[in-house]
Design an enzyme around this catalytic site. Structure first.
Site, short mmCIF file in Angstrom:
data_model
loop_
_atom_site.label_atom_id
_atom_site.label_comp_id
_atom_site.label_asym_id
_atom_site.label_seq_id
_atom_site.Cartn_x
_atom_site.Cartn_y
_atom_site.Cartn_z
NE ARG A 1 -10.90 -9.83 -1.94
CZ ARG A 1 -11.23 -8.94 -2.87
NH1 ARG A 1 -11.53 -9.33 -4.08
NH2 ARG A 1 -11.27 -7.66 -2.58
CE LYS B 1 -3.91 -1.86 2.66
NZ LYS B 1 -4.95 -1.68 1.64
N1 BES Z 1 -8.10 -3.81 4.47
C1 BES Z 1 -8.20 -3.40 3.12
C2 BES Z 1 -9.48 -2.62 2.83
C3 BES Z 1 -9.51 -1.19 3.29
C4 BES Z 1 -8.79 -0.22 2.62
C5 BES Z 1 -10.30 -0.83 4.35
C6 BES Z 1 -8.87 1.09 3.05
C7 BES Z 1 -10.37 0.48 4.75
C8 BES Z 1 -9.66 1.45 4.11
C9 BES Z 1 -8.22 -4.63 2.21
O1 BES Z 1 -7.44 -5.68 2.64
C10 BES Z 1 -7.68 -4.19 0.89
O2 BES Z 1 -6.54 -3.84 0.84
N2 BES Z 1 -8.52 -4.22 -0.12
C11 BES Z 1 -8.13 -3.79 -1.42
C12 BES Z 1 -8.73 -4.72 -2.42
C13 BES Z 1 -8.22 -4.51 -3.80
C14 BES Z 1 -6.78 -4.90 -3.89
C15 BES Z 1 -9.04 -5.34 -4.76
C16 BES Z 1 -8.64 -2.35 -1.61
O3 BES Z 1 -9.75 -2.04 -1.14
O4 BES Z 1 -7.91 -1.56 -2.18
MN MN Z 2 -5.44 -5.49 1.97
#
Ligand code: BES
Ligand code: MN
Ligand code: ZN
Length: 499
Positions: free
Chosen positions: A354, A280
């Site tokens: 997931r 990230k």
């Molecule tokens: N934990 C995150 C989701 C999230 C992101 C929650 C920002 C709250 C704020 C999750 O594990 C994630 O990283 N999801 C990705 C999925 C994507 C790679 C398809 C996302 O939401 O960017």
């Molecule tokens: Mn994630």
């Protein structure tokens, strides 16, 4: 914090502080009117001076009011009577708590429940006051000296109701409210703890601590070797890149008949999500310590069910892991085999929630559940769709959807239904595995739910995406304790409790 219920002549009640509502244009509320009379019209006189006109959320502390047994009187602005919503009512309670905590009172007798908006009823008016007050009193202090901590915290709040025949309902509301507030508090605290404290092992220890507190709660923690034996290849693949061992925490509360099918709550317990190899961006990455908020809400709901001794069976399942970049971490293109036997091509290692949930969901089958609800900070896309006000609700079951929307409404912890149509499933197609773990840019919250749907075919199931509701950012950064109120309301309703 302790909550009590009282009735009887307000002017005669001994208390460090009496809390009364004032409506717009200095109109005294029902109970305040009676107190005004007892004081020989003193409240009216003071209001005439113009320091409080009843504007919503404003407060005024009075001393030496004649004719009362209470030492202080706190007037709280409630706005226009007809415009008082539940949110404004809760804010009025919060404003009162704030001022009380700046005094030496330590406890108070609060008549605000009498003013709750039309149609609220004594039960919800009392319960809302309690959950709003508890929410306000909570302060994080585990890893920092709280210099602004109140010198005399509010230890006890007594809610006043005018009618004797409402006492039972109010007492019940107080019990339920205290349990909901306690569950939300636990969820907030676990979420607020930093990732280097709140690890999967820490969560496992917390679960064992809960087990020690409650007779009817059994906790089992599955280690990585156990998960390997079962074939949880998806969950374990996420934890491979972490030095903290993953844990699968299982909390079984047996409050119902032994044959009764349990409600199973599955909460994402990702104690820190750096994204893995698909790392990230740095900005706000600290907030990914809250990626275990779904798991924390399961802890909160389980604690509340235990405290209330609800006559139901409940299982909490929390897959706990970190998601970090490392030489051993998942790589884009890697293929893993889930407990269900289905294979997954990991195209983005940041879609890890997931992966840990699908194995936990398959594991849930063994409890022969009445219903399974998973709660997860699953997608940033859900935050884009719904913001911080509503959790995303996904289920194909219309009856279950209606139930969850309703309990969320009652609890003041709302969800909003999103589609889970088959039309979206093809976004998860992979040339190399049964499915990909991401479905592209479009409808990210929906395709995440579609992924989970492939693991929940054998039971009634709903998914709550709490990525927007579980914590607040910016100056107010902190866990919200959501959706504990929704979950506990669901358990209350299902156990036939009057609410
Ligand atoms: N934990 C995150 C989701 C999230 C992101 C929650 C920002 C709250 C704020 C999750 O594990 C994630 O990283 N999801 C990705 C999925 C994507 C790679 C398809 C996302 O939401 O960017
Ligand atoms: Mn994630
Ligand atoms: Zn995550």
């Amino acid at each position: 914090m302790e909550f009590k219920i009282k009735t009887g002549e307000l002017a005669e009640q001994k208390s460090p502080c009496l809390v009364l509502g004032v409506f717009d244009k200095r109109k005294l509320s029902g109970p305040a009117e009676a107190v005004d009379k007892a004081s020989g019209g003193r409240l009216t006189e003071i209001l005439k001076m113009g320091d409080l006109d009843g504007e919503s959320g404003r407060t005024l502390m009075l001393y030496d009011v004649p004719g009362l047994a209470a030492e202080r009187v706190l007037l709280v602005g409630c706005g226009k009577r007809k415009e008082l919503t539940r949110t404004l009512y809760r804010q009025a309670v919060a404003a009162a708590v704030d001022l009380l905590q700046r005094t030496h009172a330590g406890e108070a007798l609060c008549a605000l429940p009498e003013l709750a908006p039309d149609g609220t009823g004594t039960y919800l008016a009392v319960r809302d006051a309690i959950t709003a007050a508890a929410d306000r009193v909570y302060r994080y202090s585990e890893t920092k000296e709280d210099k602004q901590a109140p010198k005399t915290p509010l230890r006890r709040l007594t809610l006043w109701v005018s009618k004797k025949q409402d006492l039972d309902e109010a007492e019940r509301a107080a019990r339920h409210g205290a349990a909901i507030a306690g569950g939300a508090r636990l969820a907030k605290e676990l979420g607020n703890l930093p990732g280097n404290v709140c690890t999967p092992s820490y969560l496992a220890d917390k679960a064992l601590e809960l087990e020690g507190r409650f007779e009817k709660l059994d906790v089992e923690v599955l280690e990585e070797s156990d998960m390997e034996g079962l074939g949880m290849g998806a969950l374990l693949s996420v934890s491979k890149g972490s030095r903290q061992p993953a844990k699968l925490i299982v909390m079984e509360y047996k409050g119902g008949p032994s044959g009764a099918k349990p409600v199973v709550l599955v909460g994402k317990g990702l104690t820190f999500d750096a994204g893995g190899i698909s790392i990230k961006p740095a900005a706000d990455m600290d907030e990914m310590k809250y990626d275990m908020a779904g798991g924390a809400s399961v802890f909160g709901a389980v604690q509340a069910a235990c405290e209330l001794a609800l006559p139901i069976n409940l299982v909490g399942v929390v897959p706990a892991s970190e998601n970090l970049p490392d030489g051993a971490a998942n790589k884009p293109g890697d293929i893993v085999k889930s407990l269900s036997g289905q294979t997954i091509e990991i195209l983005n290692t940041d879609a890890e929630g997931r992966l840990i949930l699908c194995d936990a969901l398959t594991y849930s089958e063994r409890f022969d559940p009445a219903v399974v609800i998973d709660i997860a900070t699953l997608t940033g896309a859900c935050v884009v769709a719904l913001g911080k006000h509503a959790s995303g609700l996904f289920t194909k079951d219309d009856k279950l959807a209606a139930e969850i929307l309703e309990v969320g409404e009652i609890a003041g912890d709302r969800a909003w239904r999103m589609p889970l149509w088959e039309d979206y499933q093809s976004q998860l197609d992979s040339n190399f595995a049964d499915m990909a773990n991401v479905g592209g840019r479009e409808a990210g919250a929906v395709t995440a739910a579609c992924f989970l749907a492939r693991y929940t075919k054998n039971f009634k199931w709903a998914h709550l995406d709490i990525a927007g509701t579980a914590w607040l950012s910016g100056k107010e950064k902190g866990g919200t304790g959501r959706p504990v109120p929704l979950l506990v309301q669901m358990l209350l309703s299902r156990s036939g409790a009057k609410t």
